[in-house]
Design a protein around this motif. Structure first.
Motif, short mmCIF file in Angstrom:
data_model
loop_
_atom_site.label_atom_id
_atom_site.label_comp_id
_atom_site.label_asym_id
_atom_site.label_seq_id
_atom_site.Cartn_x
_atom_site.Cartn_y
_atom_site.Cartn_z
N ALA A 142 0.84 -1.20 0.00
CA ALA A 142 0.00 0.00 0.00
C ALA A 142 0.88 1.26 0.00
O ALA A 142 0.56 2.25 -0.67
N LEU A 143 1.99 1.23 0.73
CA LEU A 143 2.90 2.38 0.74
C LEU A 143 3.48 2.62 -0.65
O LEU A 143 3.57 3.76 -1.12
N VAL A 144 3.88 1.53 -1.32
CA VAL A 144 4.45 1.66 -2.66
C VAL A 144 3.39 2.23 -3.62
O VAL A 144 3.66 3.16 -4.38
N LYS A 145 2.17 1.70 -3.53
CA LYS A 145 1.09 2.21 -4.40
C LYS A 145 0.84 3.68 -4.15
O LYS A 145 0.67 4.46 -5.08
N ALA A 146 0.82 4.06 -2.87
CA ALA A 146 0.57 5.46 -2.52
C ALA A 146 1.67 6.35 -3.08
O ALA A 146 1.42 7.47 -3.53
N ALA A 147 2.91 5.85 -3.08
CA ALA A 147 4.02 6.64 -3.62
C ALA A 147 3.82 6.89 -5.12
O ALA A 147 4.06 8.00 -5.61
N PHE A 148 3.35 5.87 -5.84
CA PHE A 148 3.14 6.05 -7.27
C PHE A 148 2.01 7.05 -7.55
O PHE A 148 1.99 7.69 -8.59
N MET A 149 1.08 7.18 -6.61
CA MET A 149 -0.05 8.10 -6.80
C MET A 149 0.29 9.52 -6.34
O MET A 149 -0.47 10.44 -6.59
N ASP A 150 1.39 9.69 -5.62
CA ASP A 150 1.71 10.98 -5.00
C ASP A 150 2.35 11.93 -6.01
O ASP A 150 3.46 11.69 -6.48
N GLU A 151 1.64 13.00 -6.31
CA GLU A 151 2.08 13.92 -7.37
C GLU A 151 3.44 14.52 -7.06
O GLU A 151 4.33 14.54 -7.90
N GLU A 152 3.59 14.99 -5.82
CA GLU A 152 4.83 15.66 -5.44
C GLU A 152 6.04 14.74 -5.60
O GLU A 152 7.07 15.13 -6.15
N LEU A 153 5.89 13.51 -5.14
CA LEU A 153 6.98 12.54 -5.26
C LEU A 153 7.33 12.29 -6.72
O LEU A 153 8.50 12.21 -7.10
N ASN A 154 6.29 12.16 -7.54
CA ASN A 154 6.53 11.85 -8.95
C ASN A 154 7.16 13.01 -9.71
O ASN A 154 7.79 12.80 -10.74
N ILE A 155 6.96 14.23 -9.20
CA ILE A 155 7.65 15.36 -9.83
C ILE A 155 9.13 15.33 -9.45
O ILE A 155 10.00 15.56 -10.27
N GLN A 156 9.40 14.98 -8.18
CA GLN A 156 10.78 15.00 -7.70
C GLN A 156 11.60 13.80 -8.17
O GLN A 156 12.79 13.91 -8.43
N LEU A 157 10.96 12.63 -8.22
CA LEU A 157 11.71 11.39 -8.49
C LEU A 157 11.07 10.61 -9.63
O LEU A 157 9.85 10.64 -9.78
N ASN A 158 11.88 9.92 -10.43
CA ASN A 158 11.33 8.99 -11.42
C ASN A 158 11.12 7.65 -10.76
O ASN A 158 12.07 6.91 -10.54
N LEU A 159 9.90 7.36 -10.43
CA LEU A 159 9.63 6.12 -9.69
C LEU A 159 9.17 5.03 -10.64
O LEU A 159 8.39 5.26 -11.55
N THR A 160 9.66 3.82 -10.43
CA THR A 160 9.11 2.69 -11.19
C THR A 160 9.02 1.47 -10.30
O THR A 160 9.61 1.42 -9.21
N SER A 161 8.26 0.50 -10.77
CA SER A 161 8.06 -0.70 -9.98
C SER A 161 8.78 -1.86 -10.65
O SER A 161 8.94 -1.89 -11.86
N ALA A 162 9.22 -2.81 -9.85
CA ALA A 162 9.97 -3.94 -10.42
C ALA A 162 9.24 -5.25 -10.16
O ALA A 162 9.85 -6.29 -10.06
N ASN A 163 7.92 -5.21 -10.05
CA ASN A 163 7.27 -6.52 -9.93
C ASN A 163 6.89 -7.04 -11.31
O ASN A 163 7.18 -6.40 -12.32
N SER A 164 6.29 -8.23 -11.35
CA SER A 164 6.22 -8.93 -12.63
C SER A 164 5.22 -8.30 -13.60
O SER A 164 5.03 -8.78 -14.71
N ILE A 165 4.58 -7.18 -13.21
CA ILE A 165 3.78 -6.48 -14.21
C ILE A 165 4.68 -5.79 -15.23
O ILE A 165 4.25 -5.47 -16.32
N ASN A 166 5.95 -5.55 -14.87
CA ASN A 166 6.84 -4.85 -15.80
C ASN A 166 7.24 -5.77 -16.96
O ASN A 166 7.71 -6.88 -16.73
#
Ligand SMILES: *Cc1c(COP(=O)(O)O)cnc(C)c1O
Length: 425
Positions: free
Chosen positions: A183-207
Motif C-alpha cells: 500500500a505504501l508503494v502504491k501510494a508513492a506512485f499516486m503521489d504527485e509531489e513525489l513523482n515530480i521529484q523522483l522517477n519512480l518505477t516498480s519492479a514486480n512482474s507487471i513490468n
C-alpha cells in the motif's frame, strides 16, 4: 501505443492497465532446426530480438541477455517421462533472478543512453522478490532501489539477501504487514509531489522487462529435452508453480511464438483463484492465505489480465491450453519427503506443487517438464522438517548470512515513508 522505454520505466500504464507487446513475433523454422546446438545465451538472444529487437540495437540487446544469464538452467530427468527445469542456480537461488537481472540491465541501458534520467525502483516484498530485485540491480548505474519489507515476517536468509548489499540498495523495514508495504508503494506512485521529484518505477512482474525474459527458458527446456530424450517427444507439457501468473504467462508467450508446447499446468497452493476461473469461467479474486509455498500466496494474480488479453477473453481457449491443480501444506510436505526418499530428488515447496500437478495431470504419450522455482535451501525450515534431517546450504547462500545487516526502520506511515524516500535519494 508507447515505446519500450516508456513501458519499462513506467511499469504500469497511466490507466493502471498492463502493457502488452503490440505483436508477438514468430521464430523462424531455421531457429527451431538449430535449437539443440545453441547455448542458453544464444537461444535467449534470438528470443529477445523478436520481443525487443526494434527498440534496442542488436549488439546492446545481446549484451543485456548475455549479462543476465550468467548461470546454468539444467534440465534433469527425475523419472520416466518427467523432467525438472532447475531455475534456481542464479545469485539469489530463485527463478526471479532472470527477470530482475534483465530488467535492471535494460533500464540501465536507457539511463546510460540518456534516454532516461536516474530512476528509483520501489519494490514491496514478502521475501523472494526483494532479494532477486536487489541483487539484480546491485551496482547498476543510474538506478537506486528501495526494498520495503514487513518487519519480522521474512525469513533470515531472505532478509540477509537484501539488507546486506549496500551501494544503490536501500532496505526499509516497515512495522506492518506485506500488504502495508504494498500500500505504501502504491501510494508513492499516486503521489504527485513525489513523482515530480523522483522517477519512480516498480519492479514486480507487471513490468514487461521482468516478465517477458522468463519465456527464454521455456525454449531452452525444450532444446534440452530434444537433446536428452531418446525419441523426439510428441506432446510436451509444462507444469508451472503459480502465484501472480507471470511465469506461466511467459510460457504462453513462448507457445504463441511457435514453441511446440502442447499445454500448460498451473500448480497452486491453497490460493487457487485461477483454478476456479478455469473451471467456472468466473474470476473472483480474494484475500490470500498463508502456506508453506509462500511465494505463491496470491489472491489476486497481477498477470491474469495478460492471459485474458492473449486469448481475447475466450475462456474455452484458455481452458484448452491450461489446466490447474491445487495442494494444501500437508500434501506439499508429504511430497517433499516421499520424492526425496523414493527418487532422491530434493524439492522446495513450490517445485513440489508443480511436481504433484504433473503427476496428477500428465496423460499417456505426454512428456512433462516441471519448473523448480527456488532452491530447497531457501525454504530450509520446511524442507528439514519434512526430511527430519539437515540439508546442505550452498556456500553463496550462507555467505549472505555472514554480512552486516543495514536497514532503516519505519512505522507504517506514508508521510514518514515519503520523507525517507526523499532524504535517502
Ligand atoms: C514468485 C515465485 C513463484 C510464483 O511465480 P509467479 O510468476 O508470480 O506466478 C513461484 N515460486 C517461487 C519460488 C517464487 O519466488
Amino acid at each position: 501505443m508507447v515505446s519500450l522505454r516508456e513501458a519499462v520505466v513506467k511499469g504500469l500504464a497511466p490507466d493502471r492497465g498492463l502493457y502488452m507487446p503490440e505483436t508477438i513475433g514468430q521464430l523462424s523454422s531455421s531457429f527451431y532446426d538449430g535449437i539443440t546446438g545453441m547455448s542458453l545465451t544464444t537461444l535467449a538472444q534470438h528470443v529477445a530480438r523478436s520481443f525487443f529487437g526494434e527498440d534496442i540495437p542488436q549488439k546492446e540487446l545481446d549484451a543485456i541477455v548475455g549479462d543476465t544469464l550468467n548461470f546454468d538452467i539444467p534440465l534433469v530427468k527425475v523419472e520416466e517421462g518427467i523432467y525438472v527445469l532447475e531455475l534456481f542456480h542464479g545469485p539469489t537461488f530463485a527463478f526471479k533472478d532472470v527477470g530482475a537481472r534483465f530488467m535492471a540491465r535494460m533500464l540501465s541501458y536507457f539511463v546510460k543512453k540518456k534516454q532516461q534520467e536516474d530512476v528509483k525502483v520501489l519494490v514491496a516484498t514478502s521475501g523472494d522478490t526483494g532479494s532477486a530485485v536487489a541483487n539484480g540491480f546491485l551496482g547498476v548505474e543510474g538506478i537506486q532501489v528501495f526494498v520495503l519489507y514487513p518487519s519480522g515476517k521474512v525469513s533470515d536468509i531472505q532478509e540477509a539477501q537484501f539488507t546486506t548489499l549496500g551501494q544503490n540498495i536501500v532496505a526499509l523495514e516497515i512495522d506492518g504487514t506485506f500488504d502495508d508495504c504494498q500500500a505504501l508503494v502504491k501510494a508513492a506512485f499516486m503521489d504527485e509531489e513525489l513523482n515530480i521529484q523522483l522517477n519512480l518505477t516498480s519492479a514486480n512482474s507487471i513490468n514487461v522487462a521482468r516478465f517477458l525474459p522468463q519465456s527464454f527458458y521455456y525454449f531452452h527446456a525444450y532444446a534440452q529435452l530434444l537433446k536428452q530424450a531418446q525419441a523426439p517427444p510428441e506432446k510436451v507439457v509444462f507444469s508451472v508453480p503459480s502465484g501472480n501468473l507471470g511465469n506461466l504467462t511467459a510460457g504462453l508467450f513462448a507457445k504463441r511464438m511457435g514453441l511446440p508446447a502442447d499445454r500448460f499446468i498451473a500448480a497452486h497452493n491453497r490460493n487457487d483463484v485461477f483454478r476456479d476461473y478455469l473451471q467456472t469461467g468466473k474470476y473472483s479474486p480474494r484475500a490470500s492465505v498463508q502456506t508453506v509455498a509462500n511465494a505463491m500466496d496470491v489472491g489476486a494474480p497481477s498477470n491474469f489480465d495478460r492471459i485474458l488479453d492473449l486469448y481475447d477473453h475466450d475462456h474455452q481457449a484458455i481452458a484448452n491450453d491450461i489446466s490447474a491443480y491445487r495442494y494444501d501444506d500437508g500434501e506439499i510436505k508429504k511430497t517433499i519427503r516421499s520424492v526425496h526418499q523414493n527418487i532422491n530428488y530434493l524439492l522446495d515447496p513450490h517445485g513440489a506443487c508443480a511436481y504433484l500437478a504433473l503427476k496428477e495431470g500428465l496423460q499417456t504419450g505426454e512428456t512433462g517438464i516441471f519448473l523448480a522455482t527456488a532452491h530447497p535451501a531457501k525454504f530450509r525450515e520446511t524442507v528439514e522438517e519434512c526430511l527430519g534431517e539437515q540439508i546442505r546450504i550452498p556456500e553463496a547462500l550462507e555467505a549472505f548470512m555472514q554480512r552486516k545487516k543495514e536497514t532503516h526502520t519505519l512505522s507504517n506511515d506514508f508521510n514518514l515513508f515519503k520523507k525517507a524516500l526523499i532524504n535517502l535519494s
